[in-house]
Design a protein around this motif. Structure first.
Motif, short mmCIF file in Angstrom:
data_model
loop_
_atom_site.label_atom_id
_atom_site.label_comp_id
_atom_site.label_asym_id
_atom_site.label_seq_id
_atom_site.Cartn_x
_atom_site.Cartn_y
_atom_site.Cartn_z
N ALA A 157 0.82 -1.21 0.00
CA ALA A 157 0.00 0.00 0.00
C ALA A 157 0.85 1.26 0.00
CB ALA A 157 -0.94 -0.01 1.19
N THR A 158 2.02 1.21 0.59
CA THR A 158 2.88 2.39 0.66
C THR A 158 3.32 2.86 -0.73
OG1 THR A 158 4.76 0.93 1.05
CG2 THR A 158 3.72 1.93 2.99
N GLN A 159 3.29 1.99 -1.72
CA GLN A 159 3.69 2.37 -3.07
C GLN A 159 2.69 3.31 -3.73
OE1 GLN A 159 6.74 1.78 -4.51
NE2 GLN A 159 7.08 1.17 -2.39
N VAL A 160 1.47 3.35 -3.21
CA VAL A 160 0.43 4.23 -3.77
C VAL A 160 0.89 5.68 -3.75
CG1 VAL A 160 -1.94 5.08 -3.43
CG2 VAL A 160 -1.44 2.62 -3.33
N LYS A 161 1.68 6.05 -2.76
CA LYS A 161 2.15 7.44 -2.70
C LYS A 161 3.08 7.77 -3.87
CE LYS A 161 3.40 11.14 0.35
NZ LYS A 161 3.86 11.59 1.65
N HIS A 162 3.76 6.78 -4.44
CA HIS A 162 4.56 7.05 -5.64
C HIS A 162 3.66 7.44 -6.81
CE1 HIS A 162 8.71 6.11 -4.65
NE2 HIS A 162 8.30 5.07 -3.96
N VAL A 163 2.46 6.89 -6.84
CA VAL A 163 1.52 7.21 -7.92
C VAL A 163 0.82 8.53 -7.64
CG1 VAL A 163 -0.51 6.41 -9.21
CG2 VAL A 163 1.15 4.74 -8.35
N LEU A 164 0.39 8.75 -6.40
CA LEU A 164 -0.49 9.87 -6.06
C LEU A 164 0.15 10.96 -5.22
CD1 LEU A 164 -3.70 7.80 -5.19
CD2 LEU A 164 -2.96 8.72 -7.41
N GLY A 165 1.39 10.79 -4.82
CA GLY A 165 2.04 11.76 -3.92
C GLY A 165 2.13 13.17 -4.50
N ALA A 166 2.49 13.29 -5.76
CA ALA A 166 2.60 14.63 -6.36
C ALA A 166 1.26 15.33 -6.34
CB ALA A 166 3.14 14.53 -7.78
N ALA A 167 0.20 14.61 -6.67
CA ALA A 167 -1.14 15.20 -6.67
C ALA A 167 -1.56 15.60 -5.27
CB ALA A 167 -2.14 14.22 -7.27
N ALA A 168 -1.27 14.78 -4.29
CA ALA A 168 -1.66 15.08 -2.90
C ALA A 168 -0.88 16.28 -2.36
CB ALA A 168 -1.45 13.86 -2.01
N HIS A 169 0.42 16.33 -2.62
CA HIS A 169 1.21 17.49 -2.17
C HIS A 169 0.75 18.76 -2.89
CE1 HIS A 169 4.04 15.71 0.61
NE2 HIS A 169 4.27 14.72 -0.25
N ALA A 170 0.41 18.65 -4.17
CA ALA A 170 -0.08 19.82 -4.90
C ALA A 170 -1.40 20.30 -4.30
CB ALA A 170 -0.26 19.47 -6.38
N ALA A 171 -2.28 19.37 -3.97
CA ALA A 171 -3.56 19.75 -3.36
C ALA A 171 -3.33 20.42 -2.01
CB ALA A 171 -4.45 18.53 -3.21
N ARG A 172 -2.39 19.89 -1.24
CA ARG A 172 -2.10 20.49 0.07
C ARG A 172 -1.48 21.88 -0.11
NH1 ARG A 172 -3.87 21.88 4.62
NH2 ARG A 172 -2.36 21.94 6.31
N ALA A 173 -0.63 22.04 -1.11
CA ALA A 173 -0.07 23.37 -1.38
C ALA A 173 -1.18 24.36 -1.69
CB ALA A 173 0.92 23.29 -2.55
N ALA A 174 -2.15 23.94 -2.48
CA ALA A 174 -3.27 24.81 -2.82
C ALA A 174 -4.08 25.18 -1.59
CB ALA A 174 -4.16 24.14 -3.87
N GLU A 175 -4.30 24.21 -0.72
CA GLU A 175 -5.02 24.50 0.53
C GLU A 175 -4.29 25.54 1.35
OE1 GLU A 175 -7.17 20.19 1.43
OE2 GLU A 175 -5.36 20.71 2.56
N LEU A 176 -3.01 25.35 1.52
CA LEU A 176 -2.22 26.26 2.36
C LEU A 176 -2.13 27.65 1.73
CD1 LEU A 176 0.52 23.72 3.41
CD2 LEU A 176 -1.18 24.79 4.92
N ALA A 177 -1.99 27.71 0.43
CA ALA A 177 -1.94 29.01 -0.25
C ALA A 177 -3.26 29.76 -0.12
CB ALA A 177 -1.59 28.82 -1.72
N ALA A 178 -4.34 29.02 0.08
CA ALA A 178 -5.67 29.63 0.23
C ALA A 178 -6.08 29.74 1.69
CB ALA A 178 -6.69 28.80 -0.54
N GLY A 179 -5.10 29.80 2.60
CA GLY A 179 -5.42 29.97 4.01
C GLY A 179 -5.97 28.71 4.65
N ASP A 180 -5.48 27.57 4.23
CA ASP A 180 -5.90 26.25 4.72
C ASP A 180 -7.35 25.93 4.35
OD1 ASP A 180 -5.11 23.83 5.71
OD2 ASP A 180 -5.28 24.37 7.82
N ASP A 181 -7.73 26.38 3.18
CA ASP A 181 -9.08 26.13 2.65
C ASP A 181 -9.10 24.76 1.97
OD1 ASP A 181 -11.51 26.06 1.33
OD2 ASP A 181 -11.10 27.80 0.07
N ARG A 182 -9.83 23.84 2.57
CA ARG A 182 -9.88 22.47 2.03
C ARG A 182 -10.59 22.41 0.68
NH1 ARG A 182 -9.35 18.05 6.68
NH2 ARG A 182 -7.60 19.07 7.70
N GLY A 183 -11.40 23.39 0.39
CA GLY A 183 -12.04 23.45 -0.92
C GLY A 183 -11.03 23.61 -2.04
N ALA A 184 -9.96 24.36 -1.76
CA ALA A 184 -8.90 24.53 -2.77
C ALA A 184 -8.21 23.20 -3.04
CB ALA A 184 -7.88 25.57 -2.30
#
Length: 189
Positions: free
Chosen positions: A104-131
């Motif tokens: 299961a830990t290998q899933v982050k190799h597939v989806l890690g970039a997308a998840a980090h990008a989504a978290r960056a968007a949240e943080l840039a928007a003041g921790d808005d989970r909608g972003a």
């Protein structure tokens, strides 16, 4: 590999497709890093190396070196959003090194970039989970049938990993639920 963990069949084309997906996800937030550190090319170099591999280049030292450099760039910023964007770039270059182990830990190799990008968007928007949700929706649209097929070869994403781990699990569930028509386009069913 190991006797306890079954291996997964992964072709070079599988790795290229996963890496292209990861590069596109990371590229979408590079500007967040560059706004904080405009003279630091390391995350962009990692994404460029990921694209080079995805488009037929070799999986070698450039990917590793640029991934490590993007990780160092993340450590050099005080901005949480910029740090996540650099981690997305690191993950994009690292996607080429998805291991053929049914873990299961290998899933982050597939989806890690997308998840980090989504978290960056949240943080840039003041921790808005909608972003973040918006970035995950974009990632779902970017995912090709082959990316989804590769993902489904692995067990579901593991628990843990904080907010990024949560985003990985949401995206993992969303992608696994997709259906495709015979001509490889997503259907609504």
């Amino acid at each position: 590999m190991t006797a306890d963990v079954p291996e997964i069949a992964l072709s070079k084309q599988d790795l290229r497709e996963v890496t292209a997906f990861a590069a596109a996800c990371a590229e979408a937030v590079l500007d967040m890093f560059e706004a904080d550190r405009p003279d630091d090319p390391r995350p962009r170099d990692a994404v460029r190396a990921a694209w080079e591999f995805a488009r037929g280049g070799e999986r070698g030292r450039s990917l590793r070196d640029t991934a490590w450099a993007a990780l160092k760039a993340a450590k050099d910023t005080d901005s949480a959003a910029a740090r996540e964007a650099a981690w997305a770039a690191m993950s994009a270059a690292g996607a080429a090194y998805l291991h053929p182990l049914a873990k299961a830990t290998q899933v982050k190799h597939v989806l890690g970039a997308a998840a980090h990008a989504a978290r960056a968007a949240e943080l840039a928007a003041g921790d808005d989970r909608g972003a973040g949700a918006g970035h995950l929706e974009q990632a779902v649209r970017r995912a090709t049938p082959l990316v989804v097929d590769v993902l489904r070869r692995f067990p579901a994403a593991p628990s843990g990993g904080g907010r990024v781990g949560e985003l990985v699990r949401v995206l993992d569930a969303d992608l696994r639920s997709l259906t495709f028509t015979a001509d490889s386009r997503r259907s609504d069913g």
